[in-house]
Write an enzyme that holds these catalytic residues in place. Structure first.
Site, PDB file in Angstrom:
ATOM      1  CB  CYS A 116       7.246 -19.001  15.893  1.00  0.00           C
ATOM      2  SG  CYS A 116       7.197 -20.242  17.198  1.00  0.00           S
ATOM      3  CB  CYS A 140       4.657 -17.815  20.587  1.00  0.00           C
ATOM      4  SG  CYS A 140       6.404 -18.240  20.460  1.00  0.00           S
ATOM      5  CG  ASP A 164     -12.053  17.600  -4.609  1.00  0.00           C
ATOM      6  OD1 ASP A 164     -11.599  18.673  -5.014  1.00  0.00           O
ATOM      7  OD2 ASP A 164     -12.708  16.815  -5.324  1.00  0.00           O
TER       8      ASP A 164
END
Length: 731
Positions: A18, A15, A430
C-alpha cells in the site's frame, strides 16, 4: 524552482505494498518526490509551487486511501485499535469452536458442520470486513495488496465450503438424511474449509491488532516528549509582580519564574537564583545539574531545589525540545537502503503470489490430484505470502530505536546514518568542548617588558568580547567589568581576531599571526610563551600598534569521563584521532591523559576537512565528533558526523547524530545504539524474506494447511514486532 516539504497523515494502509503504491502515485506528479512510511503512517512529500496540498491529498484519495495534514490528536489510531480489539475478541470466541470441531473428531456430533457454518460466517464476513473492504477498494483502482490475498483466500475457503455443504455429495447427504455426519469423498466434493476460513481471519486479525498496537505504542515516548512542556508559566513584570499565562504566549525576552518542582517553560538563560535542574528528559542523565546566573536551561526540564528567574531565548518550534522531536520524526520518516529494496519487492509481490497460486492449482489438477487438494494448496499459497513483515522490518525498529535514543540523549537524523555507523573504523575527536570541558579559564598573564598585565588583559578582552570562542569567553570573564568597546572586529579563522580598541589596532591569537603583522614576540616573551605551552596550556599573544605586548595562558580541563569514553570507543573497534587547532604540546598532553595515540595539532578549520578527507583516502570510514562552528564542514565531510548538543546550531545541523549531553561516552552509546538498531533491522528483513522463501514452496507442495498458513503469516509480523521491541531495553 523552489520546493516545499510537508508531511501527510495517511489512512487505509494495510501493508508495505500500500505504501509503495501511494509513493508511486505521488511521484508521478510533476516535480514531486515522496517517501511513504507504513509504520508511521505518514508521507514525507517535496513538491513545487505549481502543486498544491489539495493536489497531493486528491492523488492519495484517488489511489483508494485517505490523506490529511497532521493533527496533534491521536484519537483515530486509538479508535482503530479499539475496533480491531472488539473484532478480534469476537472472532476468537466464534472461531475456537469451529477449529476444535474440525480438528478433534470425538467432538463432532450430527450436524456439527452446520453449526460451524453459523459460527464461521460472522468471522469471515464481519471480522474480516476490513480485509474485504480494502480488497474491493484496491480492485476498483486496479491494484492488489495483502488484503486482496487474505480476502480472496478466506472467501474462497468459505465459498468452497458452502458449495460442499449445499451442492456436494456430502452436503446432499446431510440435507437428505437430516443431521448426518459429513463424509469427505476422494473427489473432494464433500470437503469443507470452515476452520481454515475462520482461523485464517482470526490469526491475521490478531497479527494486525498486535501490529497496530505496537506501531501506536512505539511512538508513545515521542508523544510524551512533545507533552513535556509546561502548560502555564509565571511571567515577571518590570515592577516585580507575577502573572500566570499559558506557556504558548511566552515571547523571547520575557522573564519567568521557576519554583522547585515546576517545569521550565521554554529555553532561556538564568538571570537570578540557583537550583538543581533535572535534565534527564533531554540528556538521559539521571543526576540533576546545578545551574546559576548566566547558565542556559532547556524548556521541559524540572527545577528541583531553588527558585530561578529565567529570560526566554527560544520559544515554540525553536526550542531544543521541539527540535529534538523534529529530528526524531525526521529519522522515523526516512528509509534505509535495505528498506527501499524491500518496498520494491513488496510492490510486485502480490501479483506474483496470485500467479503462483494459480500455477499451484493448475499443476495439482494436471497431475490428477483431487480438486480439494489442489484448492487447499492454492489457498495456502495465497494466505502464507504476506509482505507485512517486510513493510514493518525497518520502520518499526527505526521508530523504537530513534525514540529510545532520544530518551538517552541521542538524536539520529535518518536511517542512512545507522547504516554508516555500522561501517566506521576511525573516530576523529575535536579537543575543545569534546574531549575537554570547553570551560577555559585564564591561568597566567605574561606581559612583555614594560607592559602592565592588567592592561594586556583589558585590551585583549575588548577584542575577544565580540567572539564566542571558549578562549575568548575565558579572557572576557577574567577581565571582569570595565572592558572598552571594540570596533571593526574581524575573526581570523584558526588564527585569532583583530579589532580597534581605544583607537589602537589590536591583534590577538597565535604567535604566527603576530609574525604576519610584523609584531613578533621578543626572545624573553617567546621563552615564557613556549614554557607556558609546555605545561599544556593554550597561549595567545596580544599586540597593538605594531608591537607584541604580552601573552595570556588559558587552560582547559579534561572532562572526567573522556578517558573512559576513549576506552569504550576502542572496545567498539574504533581508532580515536585527536584533532585540534591548539599547538602540539598541549594537544599531546591532553591526548596522553585520555589514552589517544594519534594527534593532529595546529589544524585550521579548513584543514579539519582535509584531515577527515585524508583518512577517508586511506580507506578508512570516518566518524567526526565536534561541537563548534568550525567543526561543521568536517562533520558534513565525515562518513558519520556526531555533534555535541552543547555546541553550535550549525554543527548540529551538519551532523548525522546529535549527542544532547556534553559527555563523550554518549558517542560510544550512539555507535552502539546505531549498530544495534541496524542489526535488528537486518534481522527483521532476513527473517521476513526467509519466511516467504521457505513457506511458499511448502504451501504449494500441500505441506501447509491454510489455517496453519494464516497462523504462520500472522506470526511473521508478530516476530518482527517482538524483535524490534528489544530495542526498548537498550541502555
Amino acid at each position: 524552482m523552489s520546493t516545499t516539504e510537508l508531511e501527510l497523515d495517511i489512512t487505509g494502509m494495510t501493508c508495505a505494498s500500500c505504501a509503495n503504491r501511494i509513493e508511486r502515485k505521488l511521484t508521478k506528479l510533476d516535480g514531486v518526490t515522496a517517501e511513504v512510511n507504513y509504520a508511521t503512517e505518514k508521507a514525507h512529500v517535496s513538491f513545487p509551487e505549481a502543486t498544491t496540498t489539495d493536489d497531493l491529498i486528491r492523488t492519495v484519495e484517488a489511489a483508494g486511501y485517505g490523506a490529511r495534514l497532521p493533527e496533534p490528536a491521536n484519537d483515530d489510531r486509538e479508535r482503530h485499535l479499539r475496533t480491531l480489539r472488539v473484532r478480534l475478541i469476537w472472532s476468537i470466541a466464534l472461531s475456537v469452536p469451529v477449529v476444535l470441531l474440525a480438528m478433534i473428531p470425538p467432538l463432532q456430533f450430527p450436524g456439527w458442520q452446520w453449526v460451524s457454518l453459523v459460527l464461521a460466517v460472522p468471522v469471515v464476513v464481519w471480522g474480516g470486513s476490513g480485509f474485504h473492504r480494502a480488497a474491493w477498494t484496491n480492485l476498483r483502482h486496479g491494484a492488489a495488496t495483502m488484503d486482496t490475498l487474505v480476502s480472496v483466500g478466506t472467501i474462497a475457503a468459505l465459498g468452497w465450503s458452502l458449495y460442499a455443504l449445499f451442492f456436494g455429495t456430502a452436503g446432499m447427504i446431510g440435507m437428505t438424511h437430516g443431521w448426518s455426519l459429513l463424509a469427505t469423498h476422494s473427489d473432494g466434493s464433500g470437503s469443507i474449509y470452515l476452520e481454515a476460513a475462520a482461523g485464517v481471519t482470526t490469526f491475521i486479525l490478531a497479527g494486525r491488532y498486535i501490529e497496530a498496537r505496537s506501531k501506536l505504542r512505539a511512538g508513545d515516548a515521542l508523544r510524551a516528549l512533545l507533552d513535556l512542556g509546561a502548560k502555564d508559566v509565571a511571567v515577571r513584570a518590570p515592577d516585580g509582580s507575577e502573572e500566570r499565562i499559558p506557556a504558548e504566549r511566552l515571547r523571547v525576552g520575557d522573564e519567568f519564574v521557576v519554583r522547585p518542582g515546576e517545569r521550565i517553560a521554554t529555553d532561556g538563560v538564568v538571570i537570578e537564583g540557583a537550583s538543581a535542574v533535572d535534565q534527564s528528559m533531554v540528556t538521559g542523565e539521571p543526576v540533576p545539574a546545578e545551574v546559576g546566573e548566566g547558565d542556559a536551561v532547556v524548556g521541559g526540564t524540572i527545577g528541583v531545589s531553588g527558585r530561578l528567574v529565567v529570560r526566554a531565548t527560544r520559544v515554540g518550534s525553536d526550542t531544543q525540545l521541539a527540535q529534538m522531536a523534529h529530528l526524531v520524526e525526521q529519522a522515523q520518516a526516512s528509509k534505509a537502503g535495505a528498506q527501499r529494496l524491500a518496498d520494491r519487492v513488496a510492490g510486485i509481490f502480490v501479483p506474483i503470489v496470485f500467479v503462483l497460486a494459480a500455477a499451484t492449482l493448475a499443476t495439482w489438477l494436471l497431475l490428477g490430484q483431487p480438486a480439494a487438494s489442489a484448492f487447499t494448496a492454492a489457498v495456502a499459497v495465497l494466505i502464507i505470502a504476506c509482505p507485512c513483515a517486510l513493510g514493518l522490518a525497518t520502520p518499526l525498529a527505526l521508530m523504537i530505536g530513534t525514540t529510545r535514543g532520544a530518551e538517552q540523549g541521542i538524536l539520529i537524523k535518518d536511517a542512512e546514518a545507522l547504516e554508516r555507523a555500522r561501517e566506521i573504523d576511525t573516530i576523529v575527536l575535536d579537543k575543545t568542548g569534546t574531549v575537554t570541558s570547553g570551560r577555559m579559564s585564564v591561568g597566567e598573564i605574561l606581559p612583555a617588558e614594560g607592559e602592565d598585565a592588567a592592561e594586556v588583559l583589558r585590551i585583549a578582552a575588548a577584542v575577544e568580547s565580540a567572539s564566542e570562542h571558549p578562549i575568548a569567553r575565558a579572557i572576557v570573564e577574567a577581565a571582569g567589568a570595565g572592558i572598552p568597546a571594540v570596533s571593526d572586529f574581524r575573526s581570523l579563522e584558526g588564527l585569532g581576531a583583530q579589532g580597534i580598541v581605544d583607537g589602537r589596532a589590536v591583534v590577538i591569537g597565535r604567535a604566527q599571526l603576530l609574525d604576519q603583522w610584523a609584531a613578533s614576540l621578543d626572545d624573553d616573551l617567546r621563552a615564557r610563551f613556549d614554557a607556558a605551552q609546555g605545561t599544556g596550556a593554550t597561549v595567545v599573544a596580544v599586540a597593538w600598534d605594531g608591537r607584541a605586548r604580552g601573552a595570556i595562558a588559558v587552560s582547559d580541563t579534561i572532562k572526567p569521563t573522556s578517558a573512559e569514553a576513549v576506552r569504550e570507543l576502542r572496545a567498539l573497534g574504533l581508532e580515536p584521532v585527536l584533532v585540534t587547532g591548539d599547538a602540539e604540546d598541549p594537544a599531546r598532553t591532553v591526548a596522553a591523559e585520555v589514552g589517544i595515540e594519534r594527534v593532529i595539532a595546529g589544524v585550521l578549520p579548513a584543514d579539519k576537512v582535509d584531515v577527515v578527507r585524508g583518512l577517508q583516502q586511506e580507506g578508512r570510514s570516518v566518524a567526526m565528533v565536534g561541537d563548534g562552528v568550525n567543526d561543521a564542514a568536517a562533520l558534513a565531510q565525515a562518513d558519520l558526523g556526531m555533534a555535541m548538543g552543547t555546541g553550535a546550531d550549525v554543527a548540529i545541523e551538519a551532523s548525522d547524530l546529535t549527542l544532547v549531553r556534553g559527555d563523550l561516552r554518549v558517542a560510544a552509546d550512539a555507535v552502539r545504539l546505531s549498530r544495534r538498531t541496524l542489526g535488528i533491522i537486518r534481522g527483521n528483513l532476513f527473517w521476513a524474506f526467509a519466511y516467504n522463501v521457505a513457506a511458499i514452496p511448502l504451501a504449494a507442495l500441500g505441506l501447509l494447511a491454510p489455517m496453519l498458513a494464516g497462523a504462520a503469516m500472522a506470526f511473521s509480523s508478530v516476530f518482527v514486532v517482538l524483535n524490534s521491541l528489544r530495542l526498548k531495553r537498550f541502555h
